[in-house]
Structure formats: C-alpha cells, structure tokens
Design a protein around this motif. Sequence first.
Motif, short mmCIF file in Angstrom:
data_model
loop_
_atom_site.label_atom_id
_atom_site.label_comp_id
_atom_site.label_asym_id
_atom_site.label_seq_id
_atom_site.Cartn_x
_atom_site.Cartn_y
_atom_site.Cartn_z
N MET A 1 0.83 -1.19 0.00
CA MET A 1 0.00 0.00 0.00
C MET A 1 0.87 1.26 0.00
SD MET A 1 -3.19 -0.74 -0.07
CE MET A 1 -4.24 -2.18 0.12
N ILE A 2 0.44 2.26 -0.75
CA ILE A 2 1.15 3.53 -0.82
C ILE A 2 0.19 4.64 -0.41
CG2 ILE A 2 2.35 5.15 -2.34
CD1 ILE A 2 3.12 2.75 -4.08
N LYS A 3 0.62 5.47 0.54
CA LYS A 3 -0.25 6.51 1.07
C LYS A 3 -0.05 7.80 0.29
CE LYS A 3 -1.82 8.34 5.52
NZ LYS A 3 -1.60 8.36 6.99
N ILE A 4 -1.15 8.32 -0.28
CA ILE A 4 -1.12 9.58 -1.03
C ILE A 4 -2.23 10.47 -0.49
CG2 ILE A 4 -1.30 10.65 -3.30
CD1 ILE A 4 -0.46 8.01 -4.54
N PHE A 5 -1.85 11.63 0.06
CA PHE A 5 -2.81 12.56 0.65
C PHE A 5 -3.75 11.85 1.63
CE2 PHE A 5 -1.83 14.68 -3.45
CZ PHE A 5 -1.27 15.83 -2.93
N ASN A 6 -3.15 11.09 2.55
CA ASN A 6 -3.87 10.43 3.66
C ASN A 6 -4.69 9.22 3.24
OD1 ASN A 6 -2.90 12.28 5.52
ND2 ASN A 6 -4.69 13.60 5.40
N HIS A 7 -4.73 8.87 1.97
CA HIS A 7 -5.50 7.71 1.54
C HIS A 7 -4.56 6.65 0.99
CE1 HIS A 7 -8.75 5.27 0.16
NE2 HIS A 7 -8.46 5.43 -1.11
N TYR A 8 -4.82 5.39 1.36
CA TYR A 8 -3.97 4.29 0.94
C TYR A 8 -4.42 3.73 -0.40
CZ TYR A 8 -2.04 4.24 5.68
OH TYR A 8 -1.40 4.58 6.84
N PHE A 9 -3.48 3.62 -1.33
CA PHE A 9 -3.74 3.03 -2.64
C PHE A 9 -2.92 1.75 -2.77
CE2 PHE A 9 -4.84 7.44 -3.32
CZ PHE A 9 -5.94 7.38 -4.14
N HIS A 10 -3.55 0.73 -3.30
CA HIS A 10 -2.84 -0.51 -3.56
C HIS A 10 -1.86 -0.28 -4.71
CE1 HIS A 10 -2.13 -4.79 -4.33
NE2 HIS A 10 -2.76 -5.04 -3.20
N LYS A 11 -0.70 -0.92 -4.63
CA LYS A 11 0.30 -0.79 -5.70
C LYS A 11 -0.27 -1.21 -7.05
CE LYS A 11 3.31 -3.29 -3.50
NZ LYS A 11 4.54 -4.05 -3.18
N ARG A 12 -1.14 -2.20 -7.03
CA ARG A 12 -1.75 -2.67 -8.27
C ARG A 12 -2.62 -1.58 -8.89
NH1 ARG A 12 -2.61 -8.08 -9.62
NH2 ARG A 12 -4.10 -8.44 -11.32
N THR A 13 -3.34 -0.82 -8.05
CA THR A 13 -4.19 0.26 -8.54
C THR A 13 -3.35 1.33 -9.23
OG1 THR A 13 -5.84 -0.10 -6.81
CG2 THR A 13 -5.80 2.07 -7.85
N LEU A 14 -2.26 1.75 -8.58
CA LEU A 14 -1.39 2.77 -9.17
C LEU A 14 -0.76 2.28 -10.47
CD1 LEU A 14 0.36 4.14 -5.94
CD2 LEU A 14 -1.60 5.10 -7.18
N PHE A 15 -0.41 0.99 -10.52
CA PHE A 15 0.14 0.40 -11.74
C PHE A 15 -0.89 0.46 -12.87
CE2 PHE A 15 0.33 -3.51 -14.34
CZ PHE A 15 1.52 -3.27 -15.01
N GLN A 16 -2.16 0.14 -12.56
CA GLN A 16 -3.21 0.16 -13.57
C GLN A 16 -3.48 1.57 -14.09
OE1 GLN A 16 -6.29 -1.70 -11.30
NE2 GLN A 16 -5.81 -3.77 -11.99
N ILE A 17 -3.50 2.54 -13.18
CA ILE A 17 -3.73 3.93 -13.60
C ILE A 17 -2.58 4.42 -14.48
CG2 ILE A 17 -3.89 6.31 -12.77
CD1 ILE A 17 -5.34 5.25 -10.31
N ALA A 18 -1.34 4.14 -14.07
CA ALA A 18 -0.17 4.56 -14.85
C ALA A 18 -0.18 3.90 -16.23
CB ALA A 18 1.11 4.22 -14.10
N LEU A 19 -0.56 2.62 -16.29
CA LEU A 19 -0.61 1.91 -17.56
C LEU A 19 -1.66 2.51 -18.48
CD1 LEU A 19 0.34 -0.50 -19.28
CD2 LEU A 19 -1.40 -1.90 -18.15
N ASP A 20 -2.83 2.84 -17.93
CA ASP A 20 -3.90 3.45 -18.74
C ASP A 20 -3.47 4.80 -19.29
OD1 ASP A 20 -5.51 1.31 -18.40
OD2 ASP A 20 -6.92 2.26 -17.03
N LEU A 21 -2.81 5.60 -18.46
CA LEU A 21 -2.36 6.92 -18.92
C LEU A 21 -1.34 6.79 -20.04
CD1 LEU A 21 -2.05 8.83 -15.53
CD2 LEU A 21 -3.72 9.24 -17.33
#
Length: 456
Positions: A1-21
């Motif tokens: 998990m990676i915390k961004i502005f107080n909210h935890y995001f799963h590494k898989r979620t950030l990977f999916q968003i970066a891939l889509d962009l």
Amino acid sequence: MIKIFNHYFHKRTLFQIALDLMLLLLIALITSTAHESQHSVLGSKAAMTFLVLTGAMMVLNASLGFYQRVHNRSLGQTSARAVLALLCMAPVILGLATLYFDTRSFAMTLLSAIALMLLLRVYVMHFTPRNLMRQRVLVFGTGSRARLVGTALLKSDPTVDLVGYYAGPNEQEAMVSAWGLLSMSNSLTDIVKDQQVDEIVVALSERRGGSMPLRELLDCKLQGVKVVDIATHFERTLGQIRLESLSAGWLIFGDGFGTGWFRAFIKRVFDIVCASILIVLALPVMLITALLIVLEDGFPILYFQERVGQNGRLFNVVKFRSMRTDAEKDGKPRWAAAKDDRVTRVGRVIRKLRIDELPQLFSVLAGAMSMVGPRPERPFFVDKLTQEIPYYAIRHSVKPGVTGWAQVRYQYGSSVEDAAEKLQYDLYYVKNHSLLLDIVVMFETIGVVVMRKGAQ
C-alpha cells in the motif's frame, strides 16, 4: 500500500492507472499522426480531444471499479464491464471526431484503440503473473486477533502470500489453523530472513509482561521489513479502522483526525460546485420523479426527517418520498429492510437508482450536509448506537454526506451489527478525509449506482 494525501492506494491500482495513462498517450500519438498530420498532438484541437478522452476514460474506469484496490469479480463480470465501458465511450469518441476532425476513419481507429486498451485491462486484472506484485506477510500472534488478520488477508487481497503465524512468548493456546503455525525453534529474525518476509503484522492478544520482542522486531525493521500493528494493518488493507483493534491511545496519539480552515474551505467549495452541477443535470429527473410519486400515491412529494449532523446538531434531511404515508403510523422508528412492504412501486425504483437522495443536494448548498461524509442517522438510533458501539460519536465530528466511504464499501445495513461494520469505514474517513478521498468516493458512488448495489 502507498499513502497519497492520507489515503492508501494498492500498488496494483497505481500500476493500472499509470498503464492506462501511458496507453492513452500512445493512442493519442498514433491516431493523431496517422489521420491528421496537420494537427500536432500538442495542437489545440488534438490536445482538447485527447484531454476529454482521457478524462472520460479515467472517470469511467474508476466508476466501473477497474481501479479498486482488490476485487473478487470473475473474468466474465470484468469482460462485461469492459464492454459497457466501450459502449459508453463510443458516443464520446464519435462526438469528438465529428466536432474536431470530421472524419469517420479517425473515429473508427480511435474506437478500435480503446477496445484494445480495455482488452488489455481485462488481461492485466486476471492474467498478470501472480508473483509480479506478491507480498509475503507474517502474522505475529496466534490468538483471536491473529486469526482475524489472517482471514481478512486471505479473503481480501489475492496478491498476499500468508507465510504463517508466529506465536508470542505469552500465548498459550493457538486459535489459528495448525498448518499455518511456524516453528518456535527458530527466532523471529531467522524465520523472516528464511521465508523472505516483506511485512510483519503484530496481532498479539496480550502485549504486557514481555510479550513483545522489541529487539527482534527492530532487527527485522532494520533489514527493510515493514512492521505494523493490527489497527494500522486494517486501515491500510481494508480501508477501515477495526473496533476490536482500536484504543483511545491510538486515536489520540496517532496521525489523522485533523481539520483546519483550509481543509474546510476546500471541502465547502467542492461541495458547492458538485451540488450545483448535479442539481442542473438532475433537474429533469427530479421533475419526472415528483410527477410519478403524485400519480401513484398522491402528496406529499418530499419526505422530511430529523437527523443528527455535525457536532450533534439536529437538522431535517429531505428526500423524495419512497414509502407510504402511513409507514410509521405506530410512531415507532424502524430501519428500512430488504423488500420492505412499506415501499411504494415508484419508491422501489428510485431507491435502487438512488434518485430519492437527490433533494439532499439542496441541503449541501445550505451547508447542513456535505457531498461526502458519514450518512446522517435519526436521533433515536444515534442514542441507541452510541450506547452499544464504542466510539460511535466520532462520526459526528464531520458533516454528514449524501454519499460516503461506508456507503460505497459496505452494503445497506439495517441492524446494530451493520451499523458497527459501517462505523469502521466511517472512522477511516473521519481520520483520513481529504479532497482526494472525496473524489475517490464520488467515482465509486457512480459505480454503485450503475451496478445498483446496496440500496433497499
């Protein structure tokens, strides 16, 4: 998990968003070069086209749950959502192509590229190599708390490998599966090294009297292994603060639960802008709903009810009436239940689509409510729940919301047990609320409405 502005995001979620962009940028380069050489990707028309396309695609993916931290959907369910996303994007793409480029071949190329992108999205969600983002977790403890952690890990996160349970010095009886017990003949440090553990979750039932091997845990941390307590673990993994792992000291001395004038100002601006836009867009729907209510069951159209707001202040929440006028003729407050016979035919539809909540947008403009926050409850139930559930009153430290973190993470509740479960998500929101988390909740709310989950 990676915390961004107080909210935890799963590494898989950030990977999916970066891939889509990256894929959207690649689509922009290819289609722009192939069809309109006179329009650079940086040109005004092309830039506007792909800015709108990217925004629409990201909002749609988020709303359909493609960026959820974990999911248990089947391949067929994910594929159906991908097809729905393609159908929703088709008119957007055709409109942009006609408006800016006036070419059918451009639209077909762009639509094909989006289809391939969604196909890749399905592949990433279901066929990504399991060891690509694996995390090996050891639970330190063998009691009821450790069993709770292990069960939640196996159920909620498919990217986690549960190494096993390591008993504390003062734990007499194991309450976890025998297959998961790790040998006490080796030290905690040795097991962590041999099993290549990435994270240790401390879930001891008893921490006093030398139960916590601080030196070994420190050695593990110095070797790069994450060491977290049970409360922090559930906060990061499930987006909730579990009541059984909660203590007043953790609430007081931990981070979060912060408010200030700047955060309040930003939230108020966000509320006014969102409520105003939604009122304008939903006005035809509200007028039709009002007419249908009158035709089926007469007046009144709206339903007013006293609720508890921020800092315990009372206010009247307003909804479209979805129940008969004699729903509580005996004067006793009751929770709405599944297949409630008090609900009218029109009421059943508007509840499923959450249309009955739309008048609350005017309460947002008035300042009594926020777009995102804990759902306001009736004083009768608040008094009851405050007595039965510890820390329940904490949810009243922020404004109640039209939607909320608990509403998008947990199904509709109609009991004290459900209220306790939802409180755990409300506590997470109160502790970590930010503009980013509000935006995440708004996106997930769209998905809840589209998939018709949770309403009664």
